[in-house]
Design a protein around this motif. Structure first.
Motif, mmCIF file in Angstrom:
data_model
loop_
_atom_site.group_PDB
_atom_site.id
_atom_site.type_symbol
_atom_site.label_atom_id
_atom_site.label_comp_id
_atom_site.label_asym_id
_atom_site.label_seq_id
_atom_site.Cartn_x
_atom_site.Cartn_y
_atom_site.Cartn_z
ATOM 1 N N THR A 5 40.543 28.334 35.489
ATOM 2 C CA THR A 5 40.539 27.082 36.221
ATOM 3 C C THR A 5 41.855 26.921 36.957
ATOM 4 N N GLY A 6 41.774 26.244 38.081
ATOM 5 C CA GLY A 6 42.963 25.958 38.863
ATOM 6 C C GLY A 6 43.170 24.460 38.928
ATOM 7 N N ILE A 7 44.082 24.074 39.776
ATOM 8 C CA ILE A 7 44.370 22.657 39.926
ATOM 9 C C ILE A 7 44.740 22.402 41.383
ATOM 10 N N THR A 8 44.244 21.294 41.912
ATOM 11 C CA THR A 8 44.581 20.952 43.296
ATOM 12 C C THR A 8 45.991 20.356 43.364
ATOM 13 N N ARG A 9 46.459 20.169 44.569
ATOM 14 C CA ARG A 9 47.771 19.545 44.734
ATOM 15 C C ARG A 9 47.794 18.158 44.099
ATOM 16 N N GLY A 10 46.653 17.492 44.144
ATOM 17 C CA GLY A 10 46.573 16.151 43.584
ATOM 18 C C GLY A 10 46.326 16.122 42.090
ATOM 19 N N GLY A 11 46.228 17.305 41.487
ATOM 20 C CA GLY A 11 46.090 17.351 40.037
ATOM 21 C C GLY A 11 44.665 17.425 39.536
ATOM 22 N N THR A 12 43.695 17.596 40.452
ATOM 23 C CA THR A 12 42.301 17.692 40.040
ATOM 24 C C THR A 12 41.959 19.135 39.658
ATOM 25 N N PRO A 13 41.427 19.353 38.466
ATOM 26 C CA PRO A 13 41.050 20.716 38.077
ATOM 27 C C PRO A 13 39.894 21.231 38.932
ATOM 28 N N TRP A 14 39.880 22.514 39.188
ATOM 29 C CA TRP A 14 38.747 23.120 39.863
ATOM 30 C C TRP A 14 38.613 24.565 39.364
ATOM 31 N N THR A 15 37.395 25.079 39.456
ATOM 32 C CA THR A 15 37.117 26.435 38.985
ATOM 33 C C THR A 15 36.828 27.334 40.170
ATOM 34 N N PRO A 16 37.625 28.365 40.375
ATOM 35 C CA PRO A 16 37.350 29.295 41.475
ATOM 36 C C PRO A 16 35.974 29.955 41.311
ATOM 37 N N GLU A 17 35.313 30.165 42.409
ATOM 38 C CA GLU A 17 34.022 30.864 42.418
ATOM 39 C C GLU A 17 34.211 32.165 43.190
ATOM 40 N N PHE A 18 34.498 33.218 42.458
ATOM 41 C CA PHE A 18 34.811 34.500 43.077
ATOM 42 C C PHE A 18 33.583 35.130 43.737
ATOM 43 N N ALA A 19 33.793 35.749 44.888
ATOM 44 C CA ALA A 19 32.725 36.506 45.544
ATOM 45 C C ALA A 19 32.560 37.823 44.792
ATOM 46 N N VAL A 20 31.410 38.000 44.136
ATOM 47 C CA VAL A 20 31.198 39.185 43.303
ATOM 48 C C VAL A 20 30.131 40.121 43.860
ATOM 49 N N ALA A 21 29.345 39.643 44.822
ATOM 50 C CA ALA A 21 28.331 40.513 45.424
ATOM 51 C C ALA A 21 28.002 40.009 46.821
ATOM 52 N N LEU A 22 27.569 40.939 47.668
ATOM 53 C CA LEU A 22 27.191 40.637 49.050
ATOM 54 C C LEU A 22 25.905 41.413 49.340
ATOM 55 N N ASP A 23 24.842 40.705 49.694
ATOM 56 C CA ASP A 23 23.546 41.328 49.919
ATOM 57 C C ASP A 23 23.483 41.920 51.325
ATOM 58 N N ALA A 24 23.629 43.231 51.401
ATOM 59 C CA ALA A 24 23.662 43.906 52.697
ATOM 60 C C ALA A 24 22.340 43.773 53.447
ATOM 61 N N LYS A 25 21.245 43.606 52.728
ATOM 62 C CA LYS A 25 19.939 43.486 53.384
ATOM 63 C C LYS A 25 19.762 42.140 54.080
ATOM 64 N N HIS A 93 28.451 34.295 43.927
ATOM 65 C CA HIS A 93 29.747 33.929 43.380
ATOM 66 C C HIS A 93 29.662 33.765 41.871
ATOM 67 N N SER A 94 30.790 33.962 41.234
ATOM 68 C CA SER A 94 30.863 33.758 39.791
ATOM 69 C C SER A 94 32.225 33.222 39.432
ATOM 70 N N ALA A 95 32.250 32.333 38.478
ATOM 71 C CA ALA A 95 33.531 31.817 37.991
ATOM 72 C C ALA A 95 34.258 32.849 37.151
ATOM 73 N N MET A 96 33.531 33.835 36.709
ATOM 74 C CA MET A 96 34.150 34.870 35.879
ATOM 75 C C MET A 96 34.802 35.916 36.772
ATOM 76 N N PRO A 97 36.049 36.293 36.514
ATOM 77 C CA PRO A 97 36.667 37.375 37.296
ATOM 78 C C PRO A 97 35.972 38.690 37.010
ATOM 79 N N LEU A 98 35.965 39.555 38.015
ATOM 80 C CA LEU A 98 35.419 40.888 37.827
ATOM 81 C C LEU A 98 36.271 41.648 36.817
ATOM 82 N N ALA A 99 35.652 42.501 36.058
ATOM 83 C CA ALA A 99 36.392 43.344 35.127
ATOM 84 C C ALA A 99 37.287 44.290 35.920
#
Ligand code: SF4
Ligand code: SF4
Length: 100
Positions: A5-25, A93-99
């Motif tokens: 989890t991260g935090i905004t400048r104003g102190g609000t927590p947020w969870t990054p949503e990592f790009a983990v896949a891209l559908d080429a089709k 997207h996933s909140a979990m980091p890639l291994a």
């Protein structure tokens, strides 16, 4: 592993949503995601015949010979900007980091 989890400048927590896949089709190679990504995650590459778009008769097919790729997914900050501009909902997207 717990979500990062991260935090905004104003102190609000947020969870990054990592790009983990891209559908080429689905990708039409428009480059919108590349333009908004502030990291070196994305790269436009030549499309293989296996990854031809499912709906390549669309009027918005802008560069069928190219497809976006997650060239360096470990550099993703999970901002989500790529998905907000993608007209084809290519990203997963996933909140979990890639291994590592
Ligand atoms: S989530 Fe943000 S940093 Fe990650 S690929 Fe998309 S635009 Fe780039
Ligand atoms: S915005 Fe979507 S359709 Fe356009 S290049 Fe990126 S992933 Fe492909």
């Amino acid at each position: 592993m717990s979500d990062i989890t991260g935090i905004t400048r104003g102190g609000t927590p947020w969870t990054p949503e990592f790009a983990v896949a891209l559908d080429a089709k689905k990708c039409i190679g428009c480059g919108r995601c590349y333009k908004v990504c502030t990291r070196d995650v994305l790269e436009l590459i030549d499309r293989s015949e296996d990854d031809l778009p499912e709906d390549d008769d669309d009027d918005d097919s802008e560069s069928i010979s190219s497809v976006m790729s997650l060239a360096d997914p470990m550099d993703c900050t999970g901002c989500g900007a790529c998905s907000r501009v993608c007209p084809k909902a290519c990203f997963t997207h996933s909140a979990m980091p890639l291994a590592a």
